[in-house]
Scaffold this motif. Structure first.
Motif, PDB file in Angstrom:
ATOM      1  N   GLY B  44      29.270 -21.287  68.210  1.00 22.26           N
ATOM      2  CA  GLY B  44      30.586 -21.627  68.716  1.00 22.26           C
ATOM      3  C   GLY B  44      31.267 -20.348  69.141  1.00 22.26           C
ATOM      4  O   GLY B  44      30.711 -19.581  69.928  1.00 22.26           O
ATOM      5  N   ASN B  45      32.442 -20.063  68.589  1.00 20.08           N
ATOM      6  CA  ASN B  45      33.140 -18.835  68.953  1.00 20.08           C
ATOM      7  C   ASN B  45      32.888 -17.699  67.982  1.00 20.08           C
ATOM      8  O   ASN B  45      33.473 -16.635  68.122  1.00 20.08           O
ATOM      9  N   THR B  46      32.075 -17.926  66.969  1.00 24.36           N
ATOM     10  CA  THR B  46      31.725 -16.844  66.060  1.00 24.36           C
ATOM     11  C   THR B  46      30.553 -16.082  66.656  1.00 24.36           C
ATOM     12  O   THR B  46      29.541 -16.674  66.986  1.00 24.36           O
ATOM     13  N   ALA B 130      35.444 -13.578  65.066  1.00 26.59           N
ATOM     14  CA  ALA B 130      35.415 -14.373  63.836  1.00 26.59           C
ATOM     15  C   ALA B 130      36.069 -15.719  64.085  1.00 26.59           C
ATOM     16  O   ALA B 130      37.222 -15.792  64.469  1.00 26.59           O
ATOM     17  N   ASP B 131      35.294 -16.780  63.918  1.00 20.13           N
ATOM     18  CA  ASP B 131      35.866 -18.121  64.054  1.00 20.13           C
ATOM     19  C   ASP B 131      35.257 -19.041  62.999  1.00 20.13           C
ATOM     20  O   ASP B 131      34.801 -20.121  63.290  1.00 20.13           O
ATOM     21  N   GLY B 132      35.194 -18.551  61.787  1.00 15.90           N
ATOM     22  CA  GLY B 132      34.665 -19.374  60.706  1.00 15.90           C
ATOM     23  C   GLY B 132      33.163 -19.228  60.568  1.00 15.90           C
ATOM     24  O   GLY B 132      32.454 -19.041  61.546  1.00 15.90           O
ATOM     25  N   GLY B 133      32.672 -19.294  59.343  1.00 18.82           N
ATOM     26  CA  GLY B 133      31.241 -19.184  59.082  1.00 18.82           C
ATOM     27  C   GLY B 133      30.696 -17.810  59.380  1.00 18.82           C
ATOM     28  O   GLY B 133      29.593 -17.680  59.923  1.00 18.82           O
ATOM     29  N   ASN B 134      31.430 -16.756  59.012  1.00 23.69           N
ATOM     30  CA  ASN B 134      30.979 -15.393  59.299  1.00 23.69           C
ATOM     31  C   ASN B 134      29.696 -15.063  58.560  1.00 23.69           C
ATOM     32  O   ASN B 134      28.774 -14.497  59.135  1.00 23.69           O
ATOM     33  N   ASN B 174      34.695 -24.520  61.234  1.00 21.96           N
ATOM     34  CA  ASN B 174      35.262 -23.487  62.099  1.00 21.96           C
ATOM     35  C   ASN B 174      36.504 -22.901  61.427  1.00 21.96           C
ATOM     36  O   ASN B 174      36.863 -23.296  60.308  1.00 21.96           O
ATOM     37  N   TYR B 175      37.168 -21.991  62.121  1.00 25.15           N
ATOM     38  CA  TYR B 175      38.253 -21.250  61.473  1.00 25.15           C
ATOM     39  C   TYR B 175      39.379 -22.160  61.022  1.00 25.15           C
ATOM     40  O   TYR B 175      39.900 -22.023  59.910  1.00 25.15           O
ATOM     41  N   VAL B 176      39.743 -23.128  61.848  1.00 24.79           N
ATOM     42  CA  VAL B 176      40.864 -24.018  61.519  1.00 24.79           C
ATOM     43  C   VAL B 176      40.554 -24.808  60.247  1.00 24.79           C
ATOM     44  O   VAL B 176      41.395 -24.951  59.356  1.00 24.79           O
ATOM     45  N   GLU B 177      39.330 -25.283  60.154  1.00 24.66           N
ATOM     46  CA  GLU B 177      38.946 -26.072  58.979  1.00 24.66           C
ATOM     47  C   GLU B 177      38.856 -25.209  57.726  1.00 24.66           C
ATOM     48  O   GLU B 177      39.188 -25.649  56.626  1.00 24.66           O
TER      49      GLU B 177
END
Lengths: 294, 245
Positions: B44-46, B130-134, B174-177
């Motif tokens: 995704g965006n990560t 960084a967009d979650g799940g780093n 993702n980051y929001v979650e």
């Protein structure tokens, strides 16, 4: 002020599609089961996982009778006796030098496995031990041959021939060891006016062809006379050609380098590093090599 | 986060995925010539970049060398521009040293270190966005880089996260979650043998739900494995064809 060249991103073209699809090799990735037959022997790149032979690296399976190995696409250098290597001295210890040769452990060059000035059969005295840094010091490049391989994979080198020894003026190119083709000789005087040492460990040394052959090598005095512009240009072009061959994954040996050098002649030296030029000259080299094979 | 609906009545998440769906994964091996192995991955965006050096002679203190196996040395870092707020992260901030430790643990389980006594393997990973799940992106990138370096491993290591929101396990947060603060599980799996290399959970989760969440995470890991495996096979095929022989 020279004009600046800017290029836009382009999608990579897969060369594979333009080449003949003749890959009938058995390719595996880590964790793949190669065979469940227990009659086979386990070679490099594999391990036994409950009654199965499993690959541990990505690459092509090689079978020799009952032995199964997986050869990885690129690894560190695995020493074999008789190989010619180019290395850099990293440390001076008692009676030995530590040499970085792109192997998984530093190689050793013993003071006793080296020709010292003043005759071959000379006792190594304590004075020689003290003067070790006068022969080779940290940062010096040497060419040597593999004398022995220890059980942990470390390599012992020797320079007991006038061919080997300290390297003077030239250019070092580091490539993957799997791209250097094993050949009878790894020292080549190329017709373009420079010489190369193709180290089995992937270190390639390009230097101007020495004028007087006999007493040049093996010595510890480096020739510091200026190298002519023409020689420097040839060396730079060779370096860029080798980088182009490596980028396109073509095996390195004297013929491929010479052909690539000849294909690069219409271009300026610095232009050889441009991706499209690289692709063009290596494709031409490939064609000529195929014609040579017949 | 009141008002933000993380899972709609129709079963869609904020970015339009289903509960068990992954984000788009794109990866490439061999991005640097200088390193022994390198890889780049986008989930995704990560976005993460990994490089591997070694196995090589011990650098720094030689006393740390292990006589029967290789030392795995990891370093995790985040680019200053990787988060919404620009922030300089000098070495050794708490979060990244924890992540470094986790990576080391994961890869010591997967790499066949006993083959390289007295040497050292360096794995450096950096988060570019960084967009979650780093952690998961780092593990996946480092796996590809290790394979590229030709270092023997038991199996791939694939990692994915899972959360638990409104009684549904969600895969690959993702980051929001993540920021919503629900329970989150990070799982690193050796997919062929179903062995767990690392399992980490933050905040509390009822025991009854744990199994479901781990199930969702391991399903996601196997989906990641399918993608990574394809990348490796394409790469191997391309290079062997070029080499000819």
């Amino acid at each position: 002020m020279a004009a600046i060249e800017i290029r836009l991103p382009v999608a990579r073209k897969l060369v594979v599609q333009s080449l003949a699809q003749g890959s009938d090799k058995h390719l595996v990735a880590p964790g793949d089961t190669i065979t469940t037959d227990t009659g086979y022997m386990r070679g490099h790149g594999t391990y036994m996982g409950d009654e199965k032979l499993v690959a541990s690296v990505a690459g092509a399976v090689e079978r020799v009778n009952k032995l199964i190995c997986v050869k990885a696409l690129k690894t560190r250098y695995n020493g074999e006796v008789g190989d010619i290597v180019v290395g850099r001295v990293t440390e001076v210890q008692q009676k030995r030098w530590k040499v970085e040769t792109n192997a998984r452990l530093d190689s050793v060059l013993l003071l006793s496995s080296m020709n010292l000035p003043g005759g071959e059969l000379r006792r190594r005295s304590a004075e020689d031990e003290l003067a070790m840094r006068d022969y080779l010091q940290e940062g010096d490049l040497i060419s040597a041959e593999v004398q022995a391989v220890f059980s942990d994979g470390a390599v012992s080198l020797h320079t007991r021939s006038l061919k080997y020894g300290k390297l003077g003026q030239g250019v070092l190119v580091q490539v993957s060891p799997s791209l250097v083709k094993r050949q009878k000789t790894h020292f080549h005087d190329l017709p373009c006016g420079a010489s190369v040492i193709l180290g089995n460990n992937g270190f390639i040394w390009i230097y101007p062809t020495p004028e007087q052959k006999d007493e040049e090598a093996g010595g510890f005095v480096t020739n510091l006379e200026p190298v002519s512009l023409h020689d420097r240009e040839v060396i730079s072009r060779l370096r860029n050609c080798i980088l182009a061959l490596v980028a396109q994954k073509l095996m390195l040996y004297d013929t491929s380098i010479v052909y690539c050098y000849e294909a690069s002649l219409p271009h300026q030296i610095k232009d050889v590093l441009k991706p499209e030029v690289m692709q063009e000259i290596v494709l031409e080299t490939r064609q000529r090599l195929l014609e040579l094979e017949g | 986060m009141a008002g933000l609906e993380l899972l709609s009545d129709e079963g869609y998440r904020v970015d339009g995925r289903r509960a068990g769906e992954l984000r788009k994964v794109r990866a490439r091996m061999g991005v640097f010539a200088q390193a022994d192995g390198s890889a780049y991955i986008e989930q995704g965006n990560t976005k993460a970049l990994a490089v591997v050096y070694g196995p090589h002679e011990m650098r720094g203190s030689r006393s740390k060398a292990l006589h029967d196996r290789a030392l795995v040395n990891c370093q995790y870092s985040m680019a200053t521009f990787s988060t919404g707020e620009r922030k300089r992260r000098p070495h050794g901030d708490r979060k990244s040293s924890e992540m470094t430790l986790h990576l080391k643990q994961t890869f010591e389980a997967a790499i066949l270190t006993q083959l390289y006594p007295r040497s050292q393997i360096d794995i450096y990973v950096q988060i570019l966005q960084a967009d979650g799940g780093n952690y998961c992106a780092c593990v996946n990138a480092a796996t590809l880089a290790t394979i590229d370096a030709g270092i023997p491993m038991r199996d791939y290591v694939c990692a994915s996260s899972a959360g638990f929101i409104e009684d549904t396990p969600l895969a690959d947060l993702n980051y929001v979650e993540e920021a919503a603060g629900g329970p989150q599980v990070a799982l690193a799996l050796l997919p062929k043998s179903d062995q767990i290399a690392l399992l980490e959970m933050n905040s509390r989760l009822h025991e009854d739900h744990l199994e479901q969440v781990i199930e969702a995470a391991s399903k996601a890991c196997k989906d990641v494995y399918a993608v990574l495996d394809q990348v490796v096979r394409d790469h191997v095929h391309e290079v062997t064809t070029l080499l000819g022989e």
